[in-house]
Design a protein around this motif. Structure first.
Motif, mmCIF file in Angstrom:
data_model
loop_
_atom_site.group_PDB
_atom_site.id
_atom_site.type_symbol
_atom_site.label_atom_id
_atom_site.label_comp_id
_atom_site.label_asym_id
_atom_site.label_seq_id
_atom_site.Cartn_x
_atom_site.Cartn_y
_atom_site.Cartn_z
ATOM 1 N N ASP F 52 0.868 -1.180 0.000
ATOM 2 C CA ASP F 52 0.000 0.000 0.000
ATOM 3 C C ASP F 52 0.907 1.233 0.000
ATOM 4 O OD1 ASP F 52 0.966 0.298 2.589
ATOM 5 O OD2 ASP F 52 -0.942 -0.110 3.568
ATOM 6 N N THR F 53 0.324 2.416 0.006
ATOM 7 C CA THR F 53 1.145 3.620 -0.147
ATOM 8 C C THR F 53 2.244 3.716 0.908
ATOM 9 O OG1 THR F 53 -0.592 4.824 -1.276
ATOM 10 C CG2 THR F 53 1.087 6.152 -0.197
ATOM 11 N N ALA F 54 1.884 3.510 2.165
ATOM 12 C CA ALA F 54 2.898 3.605 3.227
ATOM 13 C C ALA F 54 3.956 2.508 3.065
ATOM 14 C CB ALA F 54 2.234 3.501 4.600
ATOM 15 N N GLY F 55 3.501 1.292 2.741
ATOM 16 C CA GLY F 55 4.431 0.183 2.578
ATOM 17 C C GLY F 55 5.375 0.407 1.407
ATOM 18 N N ALA F 56 4.830 0.853 0.305
ATOM 19 C CA ALA F 56 5.655 1.047 -0.886
ATOM 20 C C ALA F 56 6.616 2.220 -0.717
ATOM 21 C CB ALA F 56 4.767 1.243 -2.118
ATOM 22 N N ASN F 57 6.206 3.229 0.078
ATOM 23 C CA ASN F 57 7.117 4.339 0.384
ATOM 24 C C ASN F 57 8.334 3.791 1.136
ATOM 25 O OD1 ASN F 57 7.712 7.299 0.658
ATOM 26 N ND2 ASN F 57 7.438 6.895 2.837
ATOM 27 N N THR F 58 8.070 2.964 2.142
ATOM 28 C CA THR F 58 9.162 2.370 2.911
ATOM 29 C C THR F 58 9.994 1.422 2.043
ATOM 30 O OG1 THR F 58 7.882 2.519 4.955
ATOM 31 C CG2 THR F 58 9.682 0.931 4.924
ATOM 32 N N PHE F 59 9.302 0.609 1.251
ATOM 33 C CA PHE F 59 9.999 -0.342 0.384
ATOM 34 C C PHE F 59 10.986 0.379 -0.547
ATOM 35 C CE2 PHE F 59 10.742 -2.922 -3.303
ATOM 36 C CZ PHE F 59 10.812 -4.216 -2.819
ATOM 37 N N THR F 60 10.501 1.402 -1.227
ATOM 38 C CA THR F 60 11.330 2.133 -2.185
ATOM 39 C C THR F 60 12.547 2.739 -1.503
ATOM 40 O OG1 THR F 60 9.366 2.660 -3.471
ATOM 41 C CG2 THR F 60 11.318 4.006 -3.887
ATOM 42 N N ARG F 61 12.308 3.322 -0.311
ATOM 43 C CA ARG F 61 13.418 3.945 0.405
ATOM 44 C C ARG F 61 14.430 2.899 0.882
ATOM 45 N NH1 ARG F 61 11.986 6.630 5.111
ATOM 46 N NH2 ARG F 61 13.553 8.221 4.786
ATOM 47 N N CYS F 62 13.955 1.746 1.337
ATOM 48 C CA CYS F 62 14.872 0.703 1.832
ATOM 49 C C CYS F 62 15.711 0.115 0.694
ATOM 50 C CB CYS F 62 14.099 -0.410 2.533
ATOM 51 S SG CYS F 62 13.486 0.058 4.162
ATOM 52 N N VAL F 63 15.106 -0.077 -0.452
ATOM 53 C CA VAL F 63 15.873 -0.593 -1.598
ATOM 54 C C VAL F 63 16.962 0.411 -1.990
ATOM 55 C CG1 VAL F 63 15.767 -1.191 -4.061
ATOM 56 C CG2 VAL F 63 14.034 -2.071 -2.481
ATOM 57 N N THR F 64 16.610 1.681 -1.978
ATOM 58 C CA THR F 64 17.585 2.710 -2.332
ATOM 59 C C THR F 64 18.728 2.762 -1.322
ATOM 60 O OG1 THR F 64 15.837 4.004 -3.364
ATOM 61 C CG2 THR F 64 17.863 5.166 -2.838
ATOM 62 N N VAL F 65 18.400 2.682 -0.035
ATOM 63 C CA VAL F 65 19.445 2.700 0.999
ATOM 64 C C VAL F 65 20.297 1.425 0.913
ATOM 65 C CG1 VAL F 65 19.872 2.665 3.491
ATOM 66 C CG2 VAL F 65 18.164 4.226 2.543
ATOM 67 N N LYS F 66 19.651 0.298 0.657
ATOM 68 C CA LYS F 66 20.407 -0.956 0.474
ATOM 69 C C LYS F 66 21.409 -0.811 -0.672
ATOM 70 C CE LYS F 66 18.085 -4.636 -1.161
ATOM 71 N NZ LYS F 66 18.665 -5.021 -2.467
ATOM 72 N N GLU F 67 20.939 -0.266 -1.784
ATOM 73 C CA GLU F 67 21.805 -0.055 -2.949
ATOM 74 C C GLU F 67 23.007 0.834 -2.604
ATOM 75 O OE1 GLU F 67 20.670 -1.519 -5.749
ATOM 76 O OE2 GLU F 67 22.159 -0.837 -7.212
ATOM 77 N N GLU F 68 22.715 1.960 -1.951
ATOM 78 C CA GLU F 68 23.776 2.920 -1.634
ATOM 79 C C GLU F 68 24.795 2.346 -0.653
ATOM 80 O OE1 GLU F 68 20.969 6.921 -2.093
ATOM 81 O OE2 GLU F 68 21.549 6.191 -0.122
ATOM 82 N N HIS F 69 24.316 1.582 0.330
ATOM 83 C CA HIS F 69 25.264 1.078 1.320
ATOM 84 C C HIS F 69 26.013 -0.150 0.818
ATOM 85 C CE1 HIS F 69 24.679 3.810 4.742
ATOM 86 N NE2 HIS F 69 23.631 4.152 4.021
ATOM 87 N N ALA F 70 25.428 -0.926 -0.075
ATOM 88 C CA ALA F 70 26.195 -2.006 -0.708
ATOM 89 C C ALA F 70 27.318 -1.379 -1.554
ATOM 90 C CB ALA F 70 25.285 -2.872 -1.573
ATOM 91 N N GLU F 71 26.981 -0.277 -2.217
ATOM 92 C CA GLU F 71 27.996 0.443 -2.988
ATOM 93 C C GLU F 71 29.059 1.018 -2.055
ATOM 94 O OE1 GLU F 71 28.307 0.445 -6.235
ATOM 95 O OE2 GLU F 71 30.139 1.652 -6.092
ATOM 96 N N LYS F 72 28.630 1.496 -0.892
ATOM 97 C CA LYS F 72 29.583 2.068 0.064
ATOM 98 C C LYS F 72 30.530 0.990 0.600
ATOM 99 C CE LYS F 72 30.124 5.360 3.757
ATOM 100 N NZ LYS F 72 29.611 6.055 4.948
ATOM 101 N N VAL F 73 30.019 -0.212 0.828
ATOM 102 C CA VAL F 73 30.892 -1.314 1.239
ATOM 103 C C VAL F 73 31.991 -1.487 0.193
ATOM 104 C CG1 VAL F 73 31.075 -3.815 1.567
ATOM 105 C CG2 VAL F 73 29.161 -2.569 2.580
ATOM 106 N N LYS F 74 31.595 -1.526 -1.075
ATOM 107 C CA LYS F 74 32.585 -1.674 -2.156
ATOM 108 C C LYS F 74 33.655 -0.576 -2.098
ATOM 109 C CE LYS F 74 29.842 -3.882 -5.829
ATOM 110 N NZ LYS F 74 29.726 -3.911 -7.296
ATOM 111 N N ARG F 75 33.176 0.649 -1.962
ATOM 112 C CA ARG F 75 34.110 1.779 -2.003
ATOM 113 C C ARG F 75 35.063 1.757 -0.808
ATOM 114 N NH1 ARG F 75 30.511 5.577 -2.529
ATOM 115 N NH2 ARG F 75 30.506 6.308 -0.399
ATOM 116 N N GLU F 76 34.510 1.529 0.378
ATOM 117 C CA GLU F 76 35.338 1.569 1.589
ATOM 118 C C GLU F 76 36.344 0.417 1.610
ATOM 119 O OE1 GLU F 76 35.491 3.906 3.841
ATOM 120 O OE2 GLU F 76 33.848 5.122 3.068
#
Lengths: 139, 139, 139, 139, 139, 139
Positions: F52-76
């Motif tokens: 639903d709207t609240a769930g998908a808002n959280t889902f989208t944000r979590c996928v984006t944060v997962k992506e960014e921090h997996a990338e950060k692991v690579k960089r660090e």
């Protein structure tokens, strides 16, 4: 050989430890950034105005790193202030707003100058914020 | 008039050709970035230490571009190494890990110095990685 | 397993070759970015509306990559137009301004939609700009 | 004390006013960026070639800000051109394509030089684009 | 067709006017960013939960834009607070620290939710900061 | 209320301690980034497919944060590998190249999937790199 990363080495250990599981809110990033500003001021002063090609290469890089890390101090301190600290923390530390505000202004001062005293002041302010942070974790 | 973009012009053609449809993994970005580092070293040396306003404007910009493209070499080479190369490639090219590692260190050396020999070495290393990449595409 | 990077693989070879030493101005970046947009549309359509956790993870990532590469098409095409093309090129290719303008609008259309025809149009426009670019290199 | 932000203060008011509700497309960002370029040129010239530590710190920061804001002019002008302006606007302002194109080239010129006349030209061009923008809002 | 940029259009004119030459410190950026957050909430609600491919494409993009502009509100408000406001301003507006602090928290709330009331509150807070800013300009 | 920052809270203390003054090279950033990836996987799974709207808002944000921090692991991890580790460290830890390489591939796997086991594996690999790092500090 000059190394910016090596230049970042703080003289005292930067600790992110905590005896209760620490959250992602951690003043260590601001602490290291402030140390980096101080180290860049030191590196720039070590050049003693030497602006031959090698000197100016180092100078340009150090000014850029100083700028970026003074900005990082601002960002990290603002994250702690805006995201972590809650009304109950403010109640116990009523000068926190002013302390954060002055720290932002000190960061700007360090961008605009090459000034070891201003860098030391910035580190001291960040340490005070860090101490308040860990104080709230004890509660 | 000085143009950073024009300065980026590599002397030899940078080819991304492949006789089988080439993937997005393409060493051309690393190749061009390494050429850019070399070109910036050349541009900085062309200034012969002239630090009047026009000279220092060019100097500052060239150091910044050198920094960014040395960093880009690191990033692009790491993408090839971490994302593209598979265990079967390593089996055929057992020195790949060391080659990539030394290339990252050469990129740092080019940030910290204005050194035409180090820039040429960086280009040579990227070419070796590029050769291995295209070798694996022939398979 | 789904891989965004693998998804980027263009079907036809992206060539940056040139018979005279090519400069850094190279339409290959815009070409690959447009191909990536098309590939993302394909990947999204392959999901056939599956929005379970794995599907939605892929969906979210593909929309983000589509957005970024449509933006990259804009940026790369603007660099060629603003930085590389000179009045003498315009004289020979009087429709270049309009072609670039429409390409930017097509990139926006691809952000706002998941539309294979719009993605193909974007690739065709970038190819026309690329052809004009290489035409000017022959001169 | 030197302050980049204070340095950014335009001499004439930057207005984003509009008598009909204005959209997000607003030439004010490009206007302020062009003013910033001009201010940086002024700040650099005020140094009169002084490259002691304090002078070189300011010089390096001003060149970097000049570079970033010249780039921002390019980006903001391209957004207006590619995203806001529609065929009916082009019909009324047939020289818009050329005006935008020349403005991008002027922005590059300001990166490559420290030249008050080039900065004034850049501001004048942005003002013309801004005037056309508001003209289309009158409808 | 959905357009994020068009979606950004504020309903009331965003004015950066000032009767004395206004500086670069200008609350208009924060104002527009807060309006954008509100518009994204509206756009998301307009989807009424439609998560077919077109709907989910729009949804994903709107959440991302909401996130970025809520973050932009934080950054712009912090710039005004840390860089522009001086002790004499604080003396006249003793609640400024608290107002800024609560605005940062409201921006976070808007990231974490799709909530029209929270978006309206954010806009109201930014307006209060903006009013104080212009008040200090009259002095 | 869902909070991404709160979600980042690692379960075990992330320590950057060192008994000799530690340098800026510090595996804590990679450690926290890997923990964040794991936390995002947990948050996404907690939604149990609620879009639903609240769930998908959280889902989208979590996928984006997962992506960014997996990338950060690579960089660090790449920064530690390329910048900190020296030939003498390799001599003592001959599997370091392979360990880093596999960690980059694990980070990619975590981007492409929502998989708690893969996230735990990523954390374990980063811990092994961290242990080697601190081992070299004892020397």
């Amino acid at each position: 050989m000059f190394s910016i990363r090596r230049a970042l080495t703080p003289r005292v250990a930067a600790r992110a430890h905590c005896d209760v599981p620490c959250g992602i809110y951690d003043p260590i990033a601001a602490t290291i950034a402030a140390q980096t500003v101080a180290k860049m001021v030191e590196k720039i002063n070590d050049l003693k105005g030497n602006m031959d090609t090698a000197g100016a290469n180092t100078f340009t890089r150090c000014v850029t790193v100083k700028e970026e890390h003074a900005e990082k101090v601002k960002r990290e301190v603002t994250i702690l202030w805006g995201d972590y600290f809650k009304p109950e923390h403010l109640a116990k530390h009523p000068d926190l707003h002013t302390l954060v505000w002055q720290t932002l202004k000190l960061a700007s001062k360090n961008k605009q100058n090459v000034d070891a005293a201003a860098a030391a002041e910035l580190q001291a302010n960040v340490k005070r914020i860090s101490d308040i942070f860990w104080e709230t974790k004890k509660g």
